[in-house]
Design an enzyme around this catalytic site. Structure first.
Site, short mmCIF file in Angstrom:
data_model
loop_
_atom_site.label_atom_id
_atom_site.label_comp_id
_atom_site.label_asym_id
_atom_site.label_seq_id
_atom_site.Cartn_x
_atom_site.Cartn_y
_atom_site.Cartn_z
CB CYS A 89 -2.93 2.32 -4.87
SG CYS A 89 -1.63 2.17 -6.09
CG HIS A 127 1.68 4.28 -4.08
ND1 HIS A 127 0.69 3.34 -3.94
CD2 HIS A 127 1.54 5.13 -3.03
CE1 HIS A 127 0.00 3.60 -2.84
NE2 HIS A 127 0.49 4.69 -2.28
CG ASN A 145 0.04 7.19 0.53
OD1 ASN A 145 -0.41 6.23 -0.10
ND2 ASN A 145 1.27 7.24 0.96
#
Length: 660
Positions: free
Chosen positions: A75, A240, A265
């Site tokens: 990510c 994250h 996200n």
């Protein structure tokens, strides 16, 4: 090109296969240390035309190109890729225009991207075979699954790092530098929240705030991350990273402003149950029209949070510096264009220039650089480590399906070394106080902002711990004209108080050799020491002692494996030796360059009076063979200025070069 081969496609062409990064397990995993390892037997490699009917490199609208994360925990990289979507000139720099389309006759299955690596843009070519599970892309993909710029760029980045598994965790700031060639800052939101509570508003965080982000949203990539889950908000995950895709300040019904941040996200689902979710109680504070407008803007994986919520639930923000279409960085704080840039490589060498932080007495031995600005300027100075080690405080954990065993996984389980904490100190050189500290942070990477007046400054780069070897790149970005130069290293073995004078040097060369059983006597620990070469040099008469440099250098034709531990001793030759006195090499040396070091070069700087001397170079162990190539003896010539002789201190340099 070497290492490439092609495969048949129908009867009209042969498609490229990249044998340097093959469609195999070696490109997927490097150590089987992440949850990715359990999927490798089920992963197949397919070209885009085998995944969908009409593949495209880029989408027709931005929504179709929105990044989505798959099984891979990258990510951090995908958030940086969002910066390329904000500005087309950045995307064109990384993925050059003119790439073939799958429908073109020119298509051969090869794509080339550019990645910035330690000071230069590097072209990387890959084939378009992509990892799939059940016929679909299993790593990154775009919202429009027929759009392939993102998975192809991800493959290029995996090739640069050695495998897809090496991308499992990282820092958004690193990927931003690699994709833009610029700079990025990380803001600690907990420190930011503390500073915002100070009544006087003065703190080192004064120029950083969520409202500062409001002014940066159109110029910069903004990313935020969670390092550990909060009670009641575990759906955000841990380690994250997210994209801050928008900020809006709305008037509330109570008469005060409400700052909202839209968060994307990469997992591709909204996963947020805060007060500003759809139907949440937070929306009662604003007008219904504003609520309808903002909720209509949400795309897949996006949600709104307010400033207080944001500071509480997230740990840090990463801000990428704006890059103009001309390729210049822009200041985050003044919007000035930093159109003057300089960069120089440097190294921390154990025992020589790895002096550690200011807590260590060896700090002055660290690499030093002169920074000269010709006019008042806003200056950014950054230290980039090479190779970039893996950090323990990563973001990038993928959302693995239940039952994969990922609960026991942590970033610390990945291979590789941690970042070294590095420091950057800058002193403004202003008489009568030559060293006035400007700034001195210590972190895993350094970027300093300074407002410098015209003149010179001294920059010192250091690791936190002493004797930590490594390489780095010092980068300078300035709104005004700037010059950067390295301060020449003076050997650590120099006598205290000995300064190197400037001047023109005369040179003399000598030759000799080490030979097993004859002249390779080893160090003074061995009885055979007196058999070592004994090379004469002299210091001529003059006013006072002379500055003398003695350097012993060994030549290694087969690399570091041939290096011997080397050192030397210097003996003074008396005018007339008395009877019964011990041989010269059995006497105590006048000075020494020991202990012996396994290095290509050792050096000693000292002051010597006029007279005759002998230098005895040796290896630590006897019978280590090598050839003595040349000895250099240097002395400056004085120059006249307006009839007056220049007062240049005398110097002598003695160099012995050992060749195998």
């Amino acid at each position: 090109p070497s290492g490439y081969r092609w495969e048949p496609r129908a009867t009209r062409m042969r498609l490229f296969r990249d044998t340097d990064f093959p469609a195999s397990d070696s490109s997927l995993c490097c150590s089987l240390s992440t949850p990715l390892a359990q999927f490798r037997e089920d992963i197949t490699w397919r070209r885009p035309q085998e995944i969908c009917v009409a593949p495209r490199l880029f989408p027709d609208n931005a929504r179709e190109g929105q990044v989505k994360q798959g099984l891979l925990g990258d990510c951090w990289f995908l958030c940086a890729c969002a910066a390329l979507q904000k500005h087309r000139h950045l995307l064109d720099q990384v993925i050059p225009p003119g790439q073939p389309s799958w429908a073109d006759e020119a298509y051969r299955g090869a794509f080339t991207c550019r990645v910035w690596q330690f000071g230069r843009w590097v072209e990387v070519t890959v084939d378009d075979r992509l990892p799939c599970l059940a016929g679909r892309l299993c790593f990154s993909r775009c919202r429009g699954e027929d759009v392939f710029w993102l998975p192809l760029l991800e493959k290029v980045y995996a090739k640069v790092h050695g495998s897809y598994e090496q991308l499992w965790a990282g820092q958004v700031a690193d990927a931003l530098v690699d994709l833009t060639g610029g700079l990025a800052e990380r803001w600690d939101l907990k420190a930011l929240a503390g500073a915002s509570g100070q009544q006087d508003g003065h703190s080192r965080w004064g120029h950083r705030s969520c409202r500062r982000l409001l002014g940066l949203k159109d110029r910069c990539l903004l990313s935020c991350s969670v390092l550990s889950p909060r009670p009641g908000a575990g759906e955000l995950g841990e380690f994250h990273a997210f994209v801050v895709s928008d900020l809006r300040e709305l008037p509330s019904r109570a008469g005060h402003g409400v700052l909202l941040l839209r968060i994307h996200n990469p997992w591709g689902r909204r996963c947020w149950q805060g007060r500003w979710r759809a139907g949440g109680e937070g929306w009662s504070q604003v007008e219904p029209a504003d609520q309808a407008e903002l909720l209509a803007q949400l795309q897949e994986g996006e949600f709104w949070v307010e400033e207080e919520e944001f500071l509480r639930e997230f740990d840090e923000v990463t801000v990428g510096y704006p890059v103009t279409e001309a390729g210049h960085l822009q200041s985050l704080y003044t919007e000035k264009v930093l159109c003057h840039t300089r960069a120089l490589p440097g190294a921390w060498v154990k025992g020589q220039s790895a002096g550690g932080c200011r807590n260590n007495s060896g700090f002055p031995s660290n690499p030093k650089f002169w920074l000269r600005v010709s006019e008042p300027s806003e200056v950014y100075v950054a230290v980039l480590q090479k190779p970039r080690p893996r950090a323990t405080h990563w973001v990038g954990r993928a959302h693995a399906p239940a039952g994969t065993g990922s609960a026991s996984w942590s970033p610390a389980s990945l291979p590789g070394k941690d970042y070294q904490a590095v420091g950057l100190h800058i002193w403004k050189v202003t008489p009568p106080h030559p060293l006035a500290p400007c700034a001195s942070p210590t972190t895993v990477r350094c970027t300093l902002r300074c407002e410098l007046s015209a003149g010179s400054s001294l920059a010192i780069c250091s690791t936190f711990l002493k004797d930590i070897a490594g390489h780095f790149l010092l980068r300078v970005f300035s709104s005004g004209r700037v010059a950067l130069s390295a301060v020449r290293l003076v050997a650590k073995s120099a006598s205290p108080g000995v300064a190197v004078a400037t001047g023109e040097w005369e040179t003399v060369q000598l030759q000799g050799s080490w030979r097993a059983g004859r002249t390779a006597g080893g160090s003074r620990n061995f009885a055979s020491y007196p058999t070592n070469p004994s090379l004469p040099f002299s210091v001529p008469e003059g006013a006072g002692p002379r500055c003398v440099r003695i350097t012993l250098q060994q030549h290694c034709p087969h690399g570091a494996a041939d290096l011997h531990p080397i050192g030397f001793h210097v003996f003074q030759v008396a005018d007339s030796g008395g009877r019964g006195s011990p041989p010269l090499l059995l006497q105590e040396p006048l000075l020494s360059c020991v202990p012996h070091r396994c290095a290509q070069e050792v050096s000693r700087l000292c002051l010597l009076s006029a007279g005759a001397y002998r230098v005895v170079p040796s290896t630590y162990l006897p019978d280590a063979e090598g050839g003595l190539s040349r000895v250099t003896n240097k002395q400056p010539r004085n120059k006249n200025r307006g009839g007056q002789q220049a007062a240049v201190p005398s110097q002598v340099s003695f160099m012995a070069v050992m060749k195998a």
